[in-house]
Design a protein around this motif. Structure first.
Motif, PDB file in Angstrom:
ATOM      1  N   VAL A 180       0.714  -1.556   0.245  1.00 50.71           N
ATOM      2  CA  VAL A 180      -0.070  -0.164  -0.528  1.00 50.71           C
ATOM      3  C   VAL A 180       0.764   1.431  -0.001  1.00 50.71           C
ATOM      4  O   VAL A 180       1.786   1.146   0.369  1.00 50.71           O
ATOM      5  CB  VAL A 180      -1.068  -0.416   0.920  1.00 50.71           C
ATOM      6  CG1 VAL A 180      -1.885   0.886   1.577  1.00 50.71           C
ATOM      7  CG2 VAL A 180      -1.627  -1.195   1.353  1.00 50.71           C
ATOM      8  N   PRO A 181       0.806   2.102  -1.124  1.00 51.68           N
ATOM      9  CA  PRO A 181       0.981   3.371  -0.486  1.00 51.68           C
ATOM     10  C   PRO A 181       0.967   4.282   0.337  1.00 51.68           C
ATOM     11  O   PRO A 181      -0.329   4.145   0.774  1.00 51.68           O
ATOM     12  CB  PRO A 181       1.085   4.438  -1.917  1.00 51.68           C
ATOM     13  CG  PRO A 181      -0.176   3.294  -2.836  1.00 51.68           C
ATOM     14  CD  PRO A 181      -0.443   2.623  -1.846  1.00 51.68           C
ATOM     15  N   PRO A 182       1.982   4.896   1.266  1.00 47.53           N
ATOM     16  CA  PRO A 182       1.755   5.543   2.250  1.00 47.53           C
ATOM     17  C   PRO A 182       0.803   6.762   2.429  1.00 47.53           C
ATOM     18  O   PRO A 182       0.334   6.945   2.893  1.00 47.53           O
ATOM     19  CB  PRO A 182       3.233   6.057   2.430  1.00 47.53           C
ATOM     20  CG  PRO A 182       3.958   6.279   1.078  1.00 47.53           C
ATOM     21  CD  PRO A 182       3.349   5.031   0.331  1.00 47.53           C
ATOM     22  N   SER A 183       0.652   7.163   0.504  1.00 48.83           N
ATOM     23  CA  SER A 183      -0.405   8.049   0.626  1.00 48.83           C
ATOM     24  C   SER A 183      -1.807   7.687   1.027  1.00 48.83           C
ATOM     25  O   SER A 183      -2.854   8.773   1.304  1.00 48.83           O
ATOM     26  CB  SER A 183      -0.781   9.022  -0.473  1.00 48.83           C
ATOM     27  OG  SER A 183      -0.872   8.684  -1.434  1.00 48.83           O
ATOM     28  N   ALA A 184      -1.713   6.242   1.187  1.00 44.34           N
ATOM     29  CA  ALA A 184      -3.181   5.869   0.659  1.00 44.34           C
ATOM     30  C   ALA A 184      -4.143   5.871   1.340  1.00 44.34           C
ATOM     31  O   ALA A 184      -4.317   6.113   2.452  1.00 44.34           O
ATOM     32  CB  ALA A 184      -3.381   4.554  -0.141  1.00 44.34           C
ATOM     33  N   SER A 185      -5.169   5.861   1.326  1.00 45.74           N
ATOM     34  CA  SER A 185      -6.302   5.990   2.442  1.00 45.74           C
ATOM     35  C   SER A 185      -7.275   5.036   2.581  1.00 45.74           C
ATOM     36  O   SER A 185      -6.410   4.185   1.944  1.00 45.74           O
ATOM     37  CB  SER A 185      -7.010   7.276   2.223  1.00 45.74           C
ATOM     38  OG  SER A 185      -8.468   7.549   0.955  1.00 45.74           O
ATOM     39  N   MET A 225      -6.554   7.391  -8.394  1.00 50.66           N
ATOM     40  CA  MET A 225      -6.082   8.477  -7.521  1.00 50.66           C
ATOM     41  C   MET A 225      -5.152   7.904  -6.415  1.00 50.66           C
ATOM     42  O   MET A 225      -5.206   9.429  -6.151  1.00 50.66           O
ATOM     43  CB  MET A 225      -6.872   9.473  -8.243  1.00 50.66           C
ATOM     44  CG  MET A 225      -7.772   9.571  -9.678  1.00 50.66           C
ATOM     45  SD  MET A 225      -8.722  10.840 -10.136  1.00 50.66           S
ATOM     46  CE  MET A 225      -8.114  12.460  -9.628  1.00 50.66           C
ATOM     47  N   ASP A 226      -5.438   7.389  -5.903  1.00 52.29           N
ATOM     48  CA  ASP A 226      -5.484   7.378  -4.315  1.00 52.29           C
ATOM     49  C   ASP A 226      -3.827   7.499  -3.762  1.00 52.29           C
ATOM     50  O   ASP A 226      -3.217   6.955  -3.278  1.00 52.29           O
ATOM     51  CB  ASP A 226      -6.427   6.492  -3.537  1.00 52.29           C
ATOM     52  CG  ASP A 226      -6.254   7.009  -1.820  1.00 52.29           C
ATOM     53  OD1 ASP A 226      -5.863   7.991  -1.258  1.00 52.29           O
ATOM     54  OD2 ASP A 226      -7.347   6.403  -1.044  1.00 52.29           O
ATOM     55  N   GLY A 227      -3.187   6.375  -5.162  1.00 51.07           N
ATOM     56  CA  GLY A 227      -2.003   5.991  -5.331  1.00 51.07           C
ATOM     57  C   GLY A 227      -1.113   6.923  -5.090  1.00 51.07           C
ATOM     58  O   GLY A 227       0.185   7.359  -4.569  1.00 51.07           O
ATOM     59  N   GLY A 228      -1.645   8.381  -5.535  1.00 49.87           N
ATOM     60  CA  GLY A 228      -0.282   9.280  -5.655  1.00 49.87           C
ATOM     61  C   GLY A 228       0.301   9.909  -6.609  1.00 49.87           C
ATOM     62  O   GLY A 228       0.934  10.041  -6.680  1.00 49.87           O
ATOM     63  N   SER A 229       0.219   8.586  -8.142  1.00 52.06           N
ATOM     64  CA  SER A 229       1.134   9.109  -8.602  1.00 52.06           C
ATOM     65  C   SER A 229       0.459   9.773 -10.088  1.00 52.06           C
ATOM     66  O   SER A 229      -0.939   9.542  -9.965  1.00 52.06           O
ATOM     67  CB  SER A 229       1.902   7.337  -9.114  1.00 52.06           C
ATOM     68  OG  SER A 229       0.382   6.481 -10.104  1.00 52.06           O
ATOM     69  N   SER A 230       1.112   9.737 -10.912  1.00 55.86           N
ATOM     70  CA  SER A 230       0.372  10.922 -12.215  1.00 55.86           C
ATOM     71  C   SER A 230       0.185   9.321 -12.875  1.00 55.86           C
ATOM     72  O   SER A 230      -1.440   9.491 -13.353  1.00 55.86           O
ATOM     73  CB  SER A 230       1.194  11.126 -12.955  1.00 55.86           C
ATOM     74  OG  SER A 230       2.722  10.922 -13.178  1.00 55.86           O
ATOM     75  N   GLU A 232      -0.691   0.654  -8.933  1.00 53.37           N
ATOM     76  CA  GLU A 232      -0.117   0.464  -7.389  1.00 53.37           C
ATOM     77  C   GLU A 232      -0.997  -0.641  -6.802  1.00 53.37           C
ATOM     78  O   GLU A 232      -0.251  -0.774  -6.007  1.00 53.37           O
ATOM     79  CB  GLU A 232      -0.992   1.615  -7.174  1.00 53.37           C
ATOM     80  CG  GLU A 232      -0.184   3.116  -7.329  1.00 53.37           C
ATOM     81  CD  GLU A 232       1.572   2.747  -6.982  1.00 53.37           C
ATOM     82  OE1 GLU A 232       1.731   2.342  -5.782  1.00 53.37           O
ATOM     83  OE2 GLU A 232       2.089   3.188  -8.263  1.00 53.37           O
TER      84      GLU A 232
END
Lengths: 655, 312
Positions: free
Chosen positions: B56-61, B116-121, B215
């Motif tokens: 899980v990416p750190p920015s993900a909710s 979009m929750d992954g925070g990458s482009s 992601e």
């Protein structure tokens, strides 16, 4: 009993401004206006519920004691809209009870608490009025009070211009509404007489009444191209006021239109319906397309109001077509769809505007490009906003789906019409509704994805905190209503069926309408069980960096922005936007090694350019020409007076 | 008995889905002169993924981990609306074809959010493109289904299938022909196959669906992959059920069901071969040509609806 309750509701609402005056000198009573307002709204809900489900009518007639005919009466249609106003305002006021003290102090706060109940009261008067005087009294006050509430956030040149446009268009619309009433003369006094006299009216007069009502109420509802004021006025109001304006005030226009088209006139020829359908298609499509291009959250939401009014008009148009083709049953279904969408839109749109208020409270901006990652910092606001997004997109198990499904179902029924054009046009309108739904999904994926998910795009967004409890509770209540109607539509459908049966004689809500309320709870249950059981499976979780093609240093600026997200759709529908784009590269002629690039893209909607601009120019030109009469020379004015005197004498001689 | 049969149908759709993907991949490999992996490979892939951990990416909710579950559930519920072996389905209600279209939209909406929750482009890029394709695919999908509903005078999918079973193949109307082509084009866009999207691409810049799930890993990815397999199978089953249901069991005798299974197998094989041939022979469309592709589908669907009124 209900009558007493209704009177006490009105008195309680009217006493709030007075109490605000008292409480502003007494610090301990600070919460008094909000509490009293919420209490009276709760009484209002009780009144509306008994009138809607029980079906008893009651009247408050002031004309017996006063010299003007001011009477309020609550029948089923009024009760439905009264319920809409009270039940949506209650959570909004709960939200405001914490939002207003946080953002406004001193005189501005007292002003808000004094005008807010009067604004609500004017809407209540509009939907319960049963005389011409009472209706127009409420209608005009509603415009003025809302303008007064918008002014609270300052009066810069730009804001004053927006309010000017708002008031101007509202008065033009009101003129059309008054015209529609006056055509009923000499029976324009109260609604019962108007209803009785409408049947004996000549068809041309009926058409004139219909068209005036269509334009007059259409201006208030914000159908394209009469929507110009909406994206200007709604975003600049305080968020709870925007919620009330978008969620509730627009619905009073729908109420007026339904009152005229169905109650007074009792339907008309098919082309009335096609006109309304066309207005619905155009408003729905253009509303959502303009919304996609926005990145100011509140203006985006305002455009979505135009879209949803379009969806409501689709239902109303279908109902008129069915009524004209002698199938009251399907007309009842389409009208039910439209009315239910009124309620649904009131709920989710005010929730979205409250969400925007919570965002601006926490991150000091509603510009999507400055937000991001808010869900982690504001879990409850984020969840409520997600529910509202799902509802407005019309996803199953949320309330927006139910009314959209009913609209689809009535369009499908159009194919059974013996009338050839109805059998083609109505099913094709379903395609337009599907396209609107798809575009709305794209738009809200953008809104939610950019504002609440991913990484924060500004320092303010990164340090956002969850809003206080009353604000959360207000949003939570509205979100719960979205899910409740989405899973158990039977709650409101049955009483709406009785309401439409009153409006369209001989109509009973078809079986088809209720089949959905049989299957939705089961789908919800099985989906819940599935989601819960999958979520309960043991899944070990590890945090790792986001994939960046193997490079390090991924930052928030590399995320897709709101503008980037909507680019493909804006490109495909470029004919709608016609943006004026200027790119400046400094120094000129060095495309590969510029010092700076500036990019500007301005959209003025083609309606402003081709529809309003010529009219405004013509009026200004005429005014300039008339100015020559005003020379400022006293002798000339004396000459005018003398000429007028002579003309009057001559006139009197010959009459 | 009918209920049991309907449950079997849903289970069959769910369990068959990886096999369908496996067969398509294998066939494509053969056509392209490669040997290709076993047709059972997708099952072992799923098993492997389910055993791994979720990255899980750190920015993900929480939306990031909820999205695959919602996608899977929505697709599963959709599967319950489609008749497979006989003219009835586990779930059916009047107007349920709208529910089907919007349940698929529900899954897609959450997949876009998860991306979009992954925070990458890349996630945003995939979501943005998916938004374009799905927006334009929704209207023709619904209109095509609606034209069939109008022709059959019923608005439930199972009802439409039963009506078509009662028709003679040679009385097949223009409405069905138009609706079939429109639906076939929409299905390609809906399931992300060539020429709209390339499911086997490894280049991030050309991805649509793959960019959205970039992601995801482990069980979450397994759910998404399985769901998209089910979606493909369901859409194929829907095409068969609506436009060529002949051979479905009209009674629940073992013989009728055996014949129905055999016929279904044949029809599925035909569709799979067709899909593999198309995917091996056409190039992916430029993204801005996809609206034209779906424009053709929309035009056909509109014509199908117009024809329902003309031909009655």
């Amino acid at each position: 009993m209900t009558q007493v309750l209704f009177s006490s509701f009105l008195v309680a609402m009217l006493s709030v401004p007075v109490l605000t005056l008292i409480s502003c000198r007494w610090a301990k009573a600070r919460a008094l206006p909000a509490v009293l307002l919420m209490g009276s709204l709760a009484v209002g809900i009780a009144v509306a519920t008994t009138a809607l489900y029980g079906g008893q009518k009651f009247v408050i007639d002031v004309s017996q004691v006063a010299s003007f005919s001011f009477a309020l009466s609550v029948d089923r249609l009024s009760a439905f809209f009264l319920l809409l106003i009270c039940s949506v305002s209650l959570p909004v006021i709960l939200f405001s009870s914490s939002y207003i003290p946080r953002h406004y102090s001193g005189a501005r706060r007292h002003w808000l608490w004094a005008v807010l109940p009067l604004f609500l009261m004017s809407m209540v008067v509009v939907v319960t009025a049963s005389t011409l005087f009472a209706f127009l009294f409420g209608w005009e006050l509603m415009t003025l009070f809302s303008a007064g509430l918008i002014l609270i956030d300052g009066d810069s040149e730009e804001r004053r211009h927006s309010i000017f446009v708002y008031l101007l268009m509202m008065h033009a619309g009101a003129a059309a509404v008054i015209g529609a009433f006056l055509l009923f003369l000499p029976h324009a006094g109260n609604f019962a007489e108007m209803r009785a006299s409408a049947t004996s009216m000549p068809p041309t007069l009926r058409t004139a009444v219909f068209l005036l009502a269509f334009v007059g109420f259409g201006t208030k509802a914000g159908i394209v191209p009469l929507h110009l004021w909406l994206p200007r006025a709604h975003p600049i109001a305080p968020s709870p006021v925007s919620a009330l304006m978008s969620g509730v005030m627009l619905k009073t226009a729908i109420y007026g239109f339904v009152r005229f088209a169905f109650d007074f006139l009792g339907g008309g020829p098919s082309w009335w319906g096609y006109l309304v359908l066309l207005a619905g298609c155009v408003s729905g499509l253009l509303g959502v397309l303009y919304a996609i291009a926005e990145h100011d959250l509140k203006r985006l939401l305002a455009y979505h109001s135009v879209e949803n009014i379009g969806i409501i008009y689709l239902g109303l148009g279908a109902a008129l077509v069915f009524a004209a083709n002698h199938s009251p049953v399907w007309a009842a279904l389409a009208l039910t769809a439209a009315l239910l969408h009124c309620l649904n839109h009131a709920i989710f749109k005010s929730l979205l505007f409250l969400g925007a208020g919570a965002i601006s409270d926490a991150a000091q901006t509603v510009d999507l490009e400055e937000l991001g990652g808010l869900l982690k910092r504001m879990p409850l606001t984020g969840t409520a906003f997600l529910i509202a997004c799902c509802s407005i997109v019309g996803l199953p198990l949320f309330n927006g789906f139910v009314s959209e499904w009913l609209t689809f179902r009535s369009f499908l029924a159009g194919s059974e019409m013996s009338n050839f054009s109805a059998a083609i046009i109505l099913p094709l309108a379903a395609g337009v509704l599907a396209l609107i739904g798809g575009l709305a999904a794209a738009c809200f994926a953008k809104v939610y994805g950019v504002a609440f998910l991913g990484r924060p795009r500004s320092r303010e967004a990164a340090s956002a905190n969850e809003v206080p409890l009353p604000m959360q509770a207000g949003m939570g209540a509205l979100a719960a209503a979205c899910v409740a109607i989405g899973v158990f539509p039977g709650l409101v459908l049955r009483s709406l069926g009785k309401l439409t049966a009153e409006l369209l004689p001989g109509a009973e809500l078809p079986q088809a309408a209720t089949s959905l309320s049989g299957i939705l709870p089961w789908i919800a249950l099985s989906a819940l069980v599935l989601v819960a059981s999958i979520a309960a499976l043991k899944r070990t979780k590890r945090l790792t960096a986001t994939w960046a093609c193997g490079l390090s240093g991924l930052n928030e600026r590399m995320q897709y922005t709101s503008t980037a997200f909507s680019k493909p759709l804006r490109k495909v529908f470029s004919q709608v936007y016609k943006a004026d784009r200027t790119v400046e590269v400094v120094p000129d002629g060095t495309p590969y090694f510029p010092v700076s690039i500036s990019y500007r893209s301005v959209r003025t909607t083609s309606f402003e350019r081709s529809l309003y601009r010529p009219g405004v120019d013509a009026i200004v030109a005429a005014a300039n020409r008339l100015r020559q009469l005003q020379t400022g020379n006293i002798q000339i004015y004396l000459l005018y007076i003398f000429a007028a005197l002579i003309a009057l004498l001559v006139f009197m001689r010959f009459v | 008995m009918t209920l049991a049969m309907n449950v079997v149908q849903v289970l069959l759709l769910i369990l068959m889905a990886p096999l369908v993907r496996g067969v398509i991949a294998r066939l494509k490999a053969r056509i392209q002169n490669r040997r290709g992996a076993s047709v059972w490979r997708p099952y072992s892939d799923l098993l492997k993924l389910f055993r791994k951990e979720d990255l899980v990416p750190p920015s993900a909710s929480f939306v990031f981990r909820l999205a695959p579950i919602v996608v899977f559930t929505a697709t599963l519920v959709v599967a319950a609306f489609v008749p497979l072996l006989h003219g009835s389905a586990l779930l059916n209600a009047t107007g349920d074809f709208v529910l089907l279209v919007y349940l698929l939209a529900l899954g897609r909406f959450f997949l876009m959010l998860g991306a979009m929750d992954g925070g990458s482009s890349f996630g945003g890029m995939g979501a943005s493109r998916e938004a374009l394709v799905s927006t334009l695919a929704e209207a023709p999908f619904l209109l095509a289904l609606m034209s069939v509903a109008i022709a059959a005078h019923t608005s439930s999918i199972a009802g439409m299938v039963r009506w078509t079973m009662g028709q003679n193949f040679f009385q097949f109307s223009a409405v069905h022909a138009l609706a079939f082509v429109a639906m076939a084009l929409v299905s390609i866009a809906e399931t992300g196959r060539m020429p709209v999207d390339n499911p086997t691409t490894h280049l991030e810049l050309t991805m649509i669906h793959e960019a959205m799930v970039l992601e995801y890993s482990g069980p979450s990815l397994a759910l998404i992959e399985w769901a998209s397999g089910i979606k493909l199978t369901v859409v194929m089953a829907l095409l068969i059920a609506l436009f060529a249901p002949w051979g479905m069991a009209s009674s629940l005798s073992p013989l009728a069901i055996a014949i129905a299974s055999l016929v279904l197998l044949l029809k599925m094989t035909a569709l799979v071969v067709a899909l593999a041939l198309v995917e091996s022979s056409v190039a992916k469309l430029r993204m801005y040509l996809v609206p034209d592709f779906l424009g053709v589908a929309s035009a056909l669907a509109i014509l199908a609806v117009v024809f329902t009124a003309l031909m009655r």
